[in-house]
Design an enzyme around this catalytic site. Sequence first.
Site, short mmCIF file in Angstrom:
data_model
loop_
_atom_site.label_atom_id
_atom_site.label_comp_id
_atom_site.label_asym_id
_atom_site.label_seq_id
_atom_site.Cartn_x
_atom_site.Cartn_y
_atom_site.Cartn_z
N LYS A 98 35.60 45.51 46.26
CA LYS A 98 36.83 44.83 46.68
C LYS A 98 36.73 44.62 48.23
O LYS A 98 36.33 45.62 48.99
CB LYS A 98 37.88 45.54 46.34
CG LYS A 98 39.23 45.26 46.91
CD LYS A 98 40.36 46.21 46.64
CE LYS A 98 41.72 45.89 47.51
NZ LYS A 98 42.75 46.72 47.16
N GLU A 149 54.54 49.59 52.54
CA GLU A 149 53.65 50.81 52.13
C GLU A 149 53.60 51.98 53.21
O GLU A 149 53.25 51.85 54.24
CB GLU A 149 52.23 50.24 52.20
CG GLU A 149 51.11 51.09 51.42
CD GLU A 149 50.07 50.43 51.05
OE1 GLU A 149 48.87 50.91 50.51
OE2 GLU A 149 49.94 49.04 50.99
N GLU A 178 42.32 46.40 40.81
CA GLU A 178 42.58 46.49 42.39
C GLU A 178 43.18 47.78 42.86
O GLU A 178 43.02 48.34 43.75
CB GLU A 178 43.06 45.03 42.86
CG GLU A 178 43.35 45.23 44.39
CD GLU A 178 44.15 43.91 44.69
OE1 GLU A 178 44.69 43.78 45.96
OE2 GLU A 178 44.22 42.75 43.81
N GLU A 189 48.87 33.58 47.85
CA GLU A 189 49.55 34.83 48.09
C GLU A 189 49.80 35.16 49.47
O GLU A 189 50.87 35.80 49.80
CB GLU A 189 48.63 36.16 47.19
CG GLU A 189 49.15 37.30 47.66
CD GLU A 189 48.35 38.14 46.64
OE1 GLU A 189 48.14 39.52 47.30
OE2 GLU A 189 47.63 38.05 45.67
#
Length: 423
Positions: free
Chosen positions: A184, A229, A273, A409
């Site tokens: 990733k 986050e 992910e 996105e």
Amino acid sequence: MVRTEPVEELAPLIPRADPRHPLLWMRRGEGIVGLGETLRVETSGASRVKDAAAAWTELAADADVDDRVGLPGTGLVAFGAFAFADHSASSSVLVVPELVLGRRDGRAWVTRITHASGAAGASGDRGGDGSEDAAAAVPLAIPEPAPKRRVPRVAFTPGAVPPEAYESAVAEAVRRIDAGELEKVVLARQLLGELHEEDGLRATITRLAEDYPDTWVYAVDGLIGASPETLVRVDHGTVSARVLAGTTSRGAGDASDRERATALAASPKDLAEHALAVASAVKRLAPHTARLDASPEPFTLQLPNLWHLATDLKGTLGDGSSSLDLVQAVHPTAAVAGTPRRVALRVLAELEGFDRGRYAGPVGWIDGDGDGEWAIALRCAQVEPDGTVAAYAGCGIVHDSRPADELAETVMKFRPIVEAFGG
């Protein structure tokens, strides 16, 4: 000399911030605002967090603190923002304000921070004889809330990497993932604009706080944003973090919205992910904890413009690390860099085409005991002294990522900061 005293009320906080150089950390209307600057620590390079942590430990050990409130955010406090990459041209900073205004759990306080040696801070306001007792006797002036201003308007245009180049970078990243080079990588885009209005940034920050109340709304040294986050939080030996990875847009109606959330929770791509991001965070935090627990399954986190897959981590500190020590351990996470970390950092540096600066770096605050709250600088923009505004958004790229979907996105993720600047 540091003195914290309770006060009756400070709501609202944001209108009391400095419009030109706001220092702020808040969520759901509670947090801290800093005014003025008593001192600043600037670091850079691979050891930027470690060097800042060492400087802070030394400074805190020498501080004379009179804290009559005893809540997170009282006493000696510094606001911080760190560059994402070791090689970044952007500096990393800890800013100790002269005055801190705070609200938490229905209580409010004011903290004054001065140089006990007799050297004045930015305001130079000390007692007549220069002694600590005289400094402590200076009344704590609380600024009144400023009138509400219009949101400054910034017209954003693509930065170094236009949309078609971003799609090409995503395609190249997928090719490298399929070739086994890595699992990733997170690739970001940049938008650029100019801030011309003289009203300052309070209206922009207010818009972020009103539209995204459940995020960490922050402003440190020109970096402003609203991050969902939590990188790491330390409070009296308790450690917590929130890992986000996997995203979809909100639906047009209730039924469509529920369908999108359900599809996200079942998406093999997004679950894979997310699992990589959680594993990365656990790996980095576990050596510093006596116990570390994670949510049994990822849950869907609802924001006004999108859904995220989220996992909460909570544990007990096992080695006496400060919050900055843990920032050093966990940054950069797989959620903003990729897996394996070293390879992902090299690949994103090759493919992104610009310096991230403080985007996706740690942002937050630390107190004299080493406790603090740190988020990942997401949904953000860096406002430079010349009025240049650089906004950022990125996506996690895995083997079945589609360039057009990832570009879409980023558009969703740009929305909070673009709208906060009147877009």
